[in-house]
Design a protein around this motif. Structure first.
Motif, short mmCIF file in Angstrom:
data_model
loop_
_atom_site.label_atom_id
_atom_site.label_comp_id
_atom_site.label_asym_id
_atom_site.label_seq_id
_atom_site.Cartn_x
_atom_site.Cartn_y
_atom_site.Cartn_z
N MET A 99 0.83 -1.20 0.00
CA MET A 99 0.00 0.00 0.00
C MET A 99 0.86 1.25 0.00
SD MET A 99 -2.84 1.42 -0.26
CE MET A 99 -3.99 0.04 -0.12
N PHE A 100 1.95 1.25 0.78
CA PHE A 100 2.88 2.37 0.74
C PHE A 100 3.40 2.57 -0.69
CE2 PHE A 100 3.62 2.14 5.46
CZ PHE A 100 3.44 3.49 5.73
N SER A 101 3.70 1.46 -1.37
CA SER A 101 4.21 1.53 -2.74
C SER A 101 3.21 2.17 -3.67
CB SER A 101 4.55 0.12 -3.25
OG SER A 101 5.57 -0.48 -2.48
N GLU A 158 2.41 9.69 -5.56
CA GLU A 158 3.05 10.89 -5.03
C GLU A 158 4.28 11.32 -5.83
OE1 GLU A 158 3.87 10.31 -0.88
OE2 GLU A 158 1.76 9.95 -0.36
N LEU A 159 5.02 10.32 -6.34
CA LEU A 159 6.27 10.64 -7.03
C LEU A 159 6.13 10.76 -8.55
CD1 LEU A 159 8.84 8.46 -5.04
CD2 LEU A 159 8.29 10.89 -4.76
N GLY A 198 8.62 12.31 -12.10
CA GLY A 198 9.15 11.42 -13.13
C GLY A 198 9.68 10.11 -12.60
N ILE A 199 9.36 9.78 -11.35
CA ILE A 199 9.82 8.53 -10.75
C ILE A 199 8.72 7.48 -10.85
CG2 ILE A 199 10.53 7.41 -8.59
CD1 ILE A 199 11.78 10.03 -7.74
N SER A 200 9.09 6.28 -11.24
CA SER A 200 8.13 5.17 -11.29
C SER A 200 8.36 4.24 -10.11
CB SER A 200 8.24 4.40 -12.61
OG SER A 200 9.53 3.82 -12.74
N VAL A 201 7.29 3.71 -9.57
CA VAL A 201 7.37 2.82 -8.40
C VAL A 201 6.70 1.50 -8.76
CG1 VAL A 201 6.75 2.49 -5.98
CG2 VAL A 201 7.30 4.79 -6.83
#
Length: 280
Positions: free
Chosen positions: A153-155, A161-162, A166-169
């Motif tokens: 869930m944090f992910s 949020e990111l 331009g950041i992918s999670v």
């Protein structure tokens, strides 16, 4: 930084573990790999392959900052370090349970925060090892599963949020994979446990031997994961390992429909039989 080799840092890379397998796969794919562990002596196999190893205790802020200071560029962060935990909830030591969350949840967030400036600069990638346990309720594995569900869930929140930066999670939902973690799976019920009547069956279930028997080889698992992550547009969730499609399918079914199958898998049917025989 055009023409510079892409870099990846992986936590929990002791030889024989999943982090080690991922380090080798990224190395074979041509990336600059920083393999980390709190004990560098446990990464001799990676060193022999020419992979750079760094000391990193993900539970120690000083260690995290020291490791961070040694790296000037980072494209991919893989939060992989973790620990298991098998015990009926009625027998759970809450202090031990908190240690599982410290490593499987809070360390991921602490390490991510430390390396975030580099990832923002590179418009990089964060990968969190969440396991099938994050979506599959298996008796006796509640603490491990809950910790993995929490980081999943944090992910998902972090992904949103990111995104503006331009950041992918990505969420790595790993099934059964051959690893040295199986050597550590020895759990015993405490005296006076509710499950004493079926101790042998329950302790066998807690050993996860049934899952180990179906585990896929580590090298092809790691190669498949890395191939997926290095695609131009990787999926948010990466599924590899034994039983992944069964677990995925289970998320589409009515809640609790697979309970009977899972309970037989871990021996709860034996517990119920023994309790009836004992008149309880």
């Amino acid at each position: 930084m055009s023409g510079t080799k892409r870099t990846v840092l992986i936590t929990g890379c002791s030889d024989g573990g999943l982090g080690s397998g991922l380090a080798i796969a990224f190395h074979n794919a041509g990336l600059k790999v920083y393999a980390t562990s709190r004990n560098t002596a446990k990464m001799k196999g990676l060193e022999a392959m020419g992979i750079e190893t760094l000391e990193l205790d993900v539970l120690d802020n000083t260690s995290i900052e020291k490791c961070r200071s040694q790296i000037s560029q980072l494209d991919i962060l893989v939060n992989n370090a973790g620990m298991g935990g098998q015990m009926p909830i009625s027998d759970l030591d809450v202090a031990d349970a908190k240690k599982v969350f410290d490593l499987n949840v809070w360390s991921y967030l602490t390490v991510t925060q430390a390396f975030l400036p580099l990832l923002i600069e590179s418009k990089g990638t964060i990968v969190n090892q969440t396991s099938l346990a994050s979506i599959t309720a298996v008796p006796f594995g509640s603490v491990y599963a809950a910790s993995k569900a929490a980081i999943a869930m944090f992910s998902d929140c972090l992904r949103q949020e990111l995104k503006p930066f331009g950041i992918s999670v990505h969420d790595l939902k790993t099934g059964g994979v051959e690893s040295n973690i199986w050597e550590k799976n020895h759990y015993e019920l405490p005296k006076g446990s509710l499950y004493e009547v079926a101790r042998e069956a329950v302790e066998h279930a807690m050993s996860l031997e049934n899952i180990h028997d179906e585990a896929v080889p580590q090298a092809p698992w790691a190669a498949a994961v890395v191939a997926d992550l290095l695609k131009k547009k990787p999926k948010y969730t990466i599924w590899h390992g034994s039983s992944v499609w069964l677990a995925w399918f289970g998320t589409l079914l009515p809640h609790g429909l697979l309970d009977g199958t899972i309970q037989k898998l871990v021996g709860l049917d034996v517990v119920e039989k023994k309790l009836k025989e004992a008149g309880k």
